[in-house]
Design a protein around this motif. Structure first.
Motif, short mmCIF file in Angstrom:
data_model
loop_
_atom_site.label_atom_id
_atom_site.label_comp_id
_atom_site.label_asym_id
_atom_site.label_seq_id
_atom_site.Cartn_x
_atom_site.Cartn_y
_atom_site.Cartn_z
N HIS A 112 -2.85 -1.98 22.86
CA HIS A 112 -3.72 -0.64 23.93
C HIS A 112 -3.02 0.65 23.60
O HIS A 112 -3.37 1.52 24.48
CB HIS A 112 -3.35 -1.29 25.32
N LYS A 113 -1.90 0.78 22.65
CA LYS A 113 -1.30 2.11 22.65
C LYS A 113 -1.56 2.60 21.27
O LYS A 113 -1.50 1.89 20.13
CB LYS A 113 0.20 1.92 22.69
N ALA A 114 -1.67 3.99 21.28
CA ALA A 114 -1.41 4.60 20.07
C ALA A 114 -0.13 4.93 19.55
O ALA A 114 0.50 5.64 20.32
CB ALA A 114 -2.11 6.15 20.09
N VAL A 115 0.41 4.39 18.75
CA VAL A 115 1.97 4.06 18.30
C VAL A 115 2.41 5.25 17.21
O VAL A 115 1.56 5.19 15.96
CB VAL A 115 2.27 2.71 17.92
N ALA B 223 6.40 10.25 31.00
CA ALA B 223 6.92 9.25 29.88
C ALA B 223 7.81 7.96 30.38
O ALA B 223 8.71 8.64 31.15
CB ALA B 223 7.19 10.04 28.47
N LEU B 224 7.59 6.70 30.09
CA LEU B 224 8.43 5.82 30.17
C LEU B 224 9.27 5.64 29.07
O LEU B 224 8.98 5.70 27.92
CB LEU B 224 7.76 4.48 30.12
N ARG C 139 3.58 16.73 23.25
CA ARG C 139 2.03 16.70 23.25
C ARG C 139 1.50 15.25 23.34
O ARG C 139 0.63 14.80 24.23
CB ARG C 139 1.13 17.68 22.16
N LEU C 140 1.99 14.38 22.27
CA LEU C 140 1.40 13.07 22.54
C LEU C 140 2.00 12.49 23.33
O LEU C 140 1.23 11.48 23.95
CB LEU C 140 2.29 12.44 20.94
N LEU C 141 3.19 12.64 24.01
CA LEU C 141 3.66 11.93 25.20
C LEU C 141 2.83 12.41 26.42
O LEU C 141 2.96 11.52 27.49
CB LEU C 141 5.04 12.03 25.29
N GLN C 142 2.15 13.31 26.52
CA GLN C 142 1.25 13.70 27.62
C GLN C 142 0.19 12.87 27.92
O GLN C 142 -0.47 12.63 28.80
CB GLN C 142 0.70 15.07 27.66
N LYS C 143 -0.21 11.99 26.82
CA LYS C 143 -1.32 10.98 26.80
C LYS C 143 -0.62 9.50 27.26
O LYS C 143 0.42 9.28 26.72
CB LYS C 143 -1.99 10.81 25.72
N SER C 144 -1.15 8.96 28.47
CA SER C 144 -0.42 7.79 28.51
C SER C 144 -0.67 6.46 27.86
O SER C 144 0.06 5.64 27.85
CB SER C 144 -1.13 7.24 30.25
N GLU C 145 -1.52 6.61 27.10
CA GLU C 145 -1.87 5.46 26.05
C GLU C 145 -1.14 5.60 24.64
O GLU C 145 -1.32 5.07 23.74
CB GLU C 145 -3.49 5.35 25.67
N THR C 146 -0.06 6.55 24.67
CA THR C 146 0.83 6.94 23.44
C THR C 146 2.34 6.21 23.67
O THR C 146 2.84 6.49 24.76
CB THR C 146 0.86 8.50 23.17
N ALA C 147 2.64 5.79 22.38
CA ALA C 147 4.04 5.37 22.46
C ALA C 147 4.66 6.15 21.13
O ALA C 147 4.06 6.16 20.23
CB ALA C 147 4.15 3.89 22.22
N ILE C 148 5.83 6.65 21.20
CA ILE C 148 6.42 7.17 20.24
C ILE C 148 7.87 6.31 19.88
O ILE C 148 8.61 6.47 20.93
CB ILE C 148 6.80 8.77 20.19
#
Length: 126
Positions: A24-27, A107-108, A67-76
């Motif tokens: 469920h995440k864009a990694v 971000a978590l 910018r990527l971390l502003q989206k809740s469905e993103t993990a870095i």
């Protein structure tokens, strides 16, 4: 944002295997630019580069990650040390980690520690 110690060549592959469990995440994974150029086979899997030799280019990579971390469905995934370090070395964290943590308030932050030992070879056989 998942941040992990970087003790071995295999760390990136292990992170990839772990994140397959997060459909469920864009990694994404931040990787040093010169290493990404050298290991071209690793270009997929959401890798993006950071040029540690250039403060200007490093800052651009950090803004991209922010910018990527502003989206809740993103993990870095990031390796805060910025390089492979032996397991018994003191951990020195690059300032970009602190920057991302402070500028991505929603971000978590998930710390991950890995340790594994090898019998013979710590790199793939050629």
């Amino acid at each position: 944002m998942l941040f992990c110690n970087h003790t071995n060549w295999w760390d990136g592959l292990i992170l990839y295997m772990l994140t397959r469990q997060m459909p469920h995440k864009a990694v994404y994974c931040m990787m040093e630019e010169k290493q990404l150029k050298h290991y071209r086979s690793l270009r997929g899997w959401g890798r993006f580069s950071v040029d540690l030799s250039s403060p200007l280019r490093s800052a651009a990579s950090l803004r991209y990650a922010q910018r990527l971390l502003q989206k809740s469905e993103t993990a870095i995934w990031i390796f805060p040390q910025g390089r492979i370090c032996r397991q018994n070395e003191p951990v020195e964290i690059k300032p970009g980690t602190d920057y991302l943590a402070g500028n991505a308030p929603h971000a978590l932050l998930v710390p991950v520690a890995m340790r594994y030992d090898f019998f013979r070879e710590d790199r793939p056989m050629r």
